[in-house]
Write a protein that holds these residues in place. Structure first.
Motif, short mmCIF file in Angstrom:
data_model
loop_
_atom_site.label_atom_id
_atom_site.label_comp_id
_atom_site.label_asym_id
_atom_site.label_seq_id
_atom_site.Cartn_x
_atom_site.Cartn_y
_atom_site.Cartn_z
N LEU A 1 0.84 -1.21 0.00
CA LEU A 1 0.00 0.00 0.00
C LEU A 1 0.87 1.25 0.00
CD1 LEU A 1 -2.73 -1.21 2.48
CD2 LEU A 1 -3.16 -0.48 0.13
N ALA A 2 1.93 1.25 0.81
CA ALA A 2 2.83 2.41 0.84
C ALA A 2 3.47 2.64 -0.52
CB ALA A 2 3.89 2.21 1.92
N ASP A 3 3.91 1.56 -1.17
CA ASP A 3 4.54 1.68 -2.49
C ASP A 3 3.56 2.18 -3.54
OD1 ASP A 3 6.90 0.77 -1.42
OD2 ASP A 3 6.69 -1.29 -2.15
N ALA A 4 2.26 1.94 -3.31
CA ALA A 4 1.24 2.36 -4.26
C ALA A 4 0.73 3.78 -3.99
CB ALA A 4 0.06 1.39 -4.22
N GLY A 5 1.32 4.46 -3.02
CA GLY A 5 0.96 5.85 -2.77
C GLY A 5 -0.05 6.07 -1.66
N PHE A 6 -0.21 5.09 -0.78
CA PHE A 6 -1.09 5.22 0.37
C PHE A 6 -0.28 5.40 1.64
CE2 PHE A 6 -3.61 2.90 -2.71
CZ PHE A 6 -4.88 3.43 -2.57
N GLU A 7 -0.92 5.95 2.67
CA GLU A 7 -0.36 5.89 4.01
C GLU A 7 -1.16 4.85 4.79
OE1 GLU A 7 0.83 8.50 7.95
OE2 GLU A 7 -0.80 9.22 6.67
N ALA A 8 -0.51 3.76 5.16
CA ALA A 8 -1.15 2.71 5.96
C ALA A 8 -1.12 3.15 7.43
CB ALA A 8 -0.41 1.39 5.78
N ILE A 9 -2.30 3.25 8.03
CA ILE A 9 -2.44 3.64 9.43
C ILE A 9 -3.00 2.44 10.16
CG2 ILE A 9 -3.52 5.24 11.06
CD1 ILE A 9 -3.77 7.22 8.70
N MET A 10 -2.22 1.86 11.09
CA MET A 10 -2.52 0.54 11.63
C MET A 10 -2.52 0.57 13.15
SD MET A 10 0.18 -1.38 9.06
CE MET A 10 1.42 -0.10 9.36
N PRO A 11 -3.68 0.70 13.78
CA PRO A 11 -3.71 0.62 15.24
C PRO A 11 -3.58 -0.81 15.73
CG PRO A 11 -5.93 0.85 14.38
CD PRO A 11 -5.01 0.97 13.19
#
Length: 251
Positions: A51-61
């Motif tokens: 997801l990060a490589d695809a231009g997202f910010e992964a927010i994971m609680p």
């Protein structure tokens, strides 16, 4: 790949919850499964990295009673709907107003409850979840509570052997986990009409732990059902999980 960053925040009742972030771009909130953690569910097998490589910010609680988050033993720390309330608190703390929401298993159930109770992500992913896992949660919770109660007596061949083994691996606080399981309510299928955003129901082809994913997709107003290889636990290890998240959220 972007490096992981972590912080903690105080939820609605003051319980400290750990949150891990990776990447920069469109926010996507990722909720892990029961007895798991952000690291185990999303980082270890590369899904957050994709997801990060695809231009997202992964927010994971790390959910309450899991991972690096608080594990209170006070029953008052587990009111009905506590996990959805934690999600609402995180969305407010980060001031998210345009984001996507993804959940696996208990995380999928929490994501669905969050939307039913007012959260409005652009797109939603319910992974490792079927219709009966939402409508019949009390039966599913009873299975895990039994595993906790018989923790030291469970032997190989017992139906509770796998969840007990996973709890041991993850060093689960059983008092906190038991309280949390009792705080999760059933979802009436009629409530699913409130989930109106485009939704991906994503499930392993050998996963029926939470009932029928196909029936869940058919019940939702705007959903499609996609299968990837694997059982309930095994599907998390499959690269196809991250690939399908990127394809759906980036489409």
């Amino acid at each position: 790949m972007d490096t992981q960053r972590s912080f903690s925040f105080s939820s609605f009742d003051g319980t400290e919850l750990a949150v891990h972030r990776m990447g920069a771009g469109r926010p996507v909130l990722l909720l892990h499964g029961l007895f798991s953690s952000a690291e185990m569910n999303w980082v270890r097998f590369g899904h957050a990295g994709k997801l990060a490589d695809a231009g997202f910010e992964a927010i994971m609680p790390d959910l309450r009673a899991h991972g690096a988050s608080g594990k209170p033993h006070d029953p008052e720390s587990y009111p009905p709907g506590v996990l959805a309330r934690d999600v609402a608190a995180l969305v407010a703390a980060l001031e998210l107003d345009d984001y996507d929401l993804v959940g696996f298993s208990l995380g999928a159930r929490t994501a669905a409850r969050s939307v039913i109770e007012g959260q409005r992500p652009r797109r939603l992913v319910l992974a490792g979840m079927g219709l009966e896992g939402l409508a019949g949660w009390n039966r599913r919770a009873a299975y895990f509570i039994d595993a906790i109660d018989r923790f030291d007596q469970v032997k190989r061949g017992d139906p509770a052997f796998m969840p007990v083994s996973f709890m041991k691996t993850m060093k689960i606080d059983r008092v906190a986990a038991r309280l949390l399981l009792q705080a999760v309510d059933d979802t009436d299928p009629g409530e699913l009409a409130r989930i109106t955003m485009p939704t991906l129901v994503l499930c392993g082809d050998k996963d029926d732990d939470n009932g029928s994913a196909e029936r869940l997709a058919a019940t939702l107003p705007d959903a499609r059902h996609v299968t990837i290889p694997g059982t309930h636990m095994g599907s998390v290890t499959e690269g196809a999980l991250g690939d399908e998240l990127v394809a759906f959220l980036g489409g």
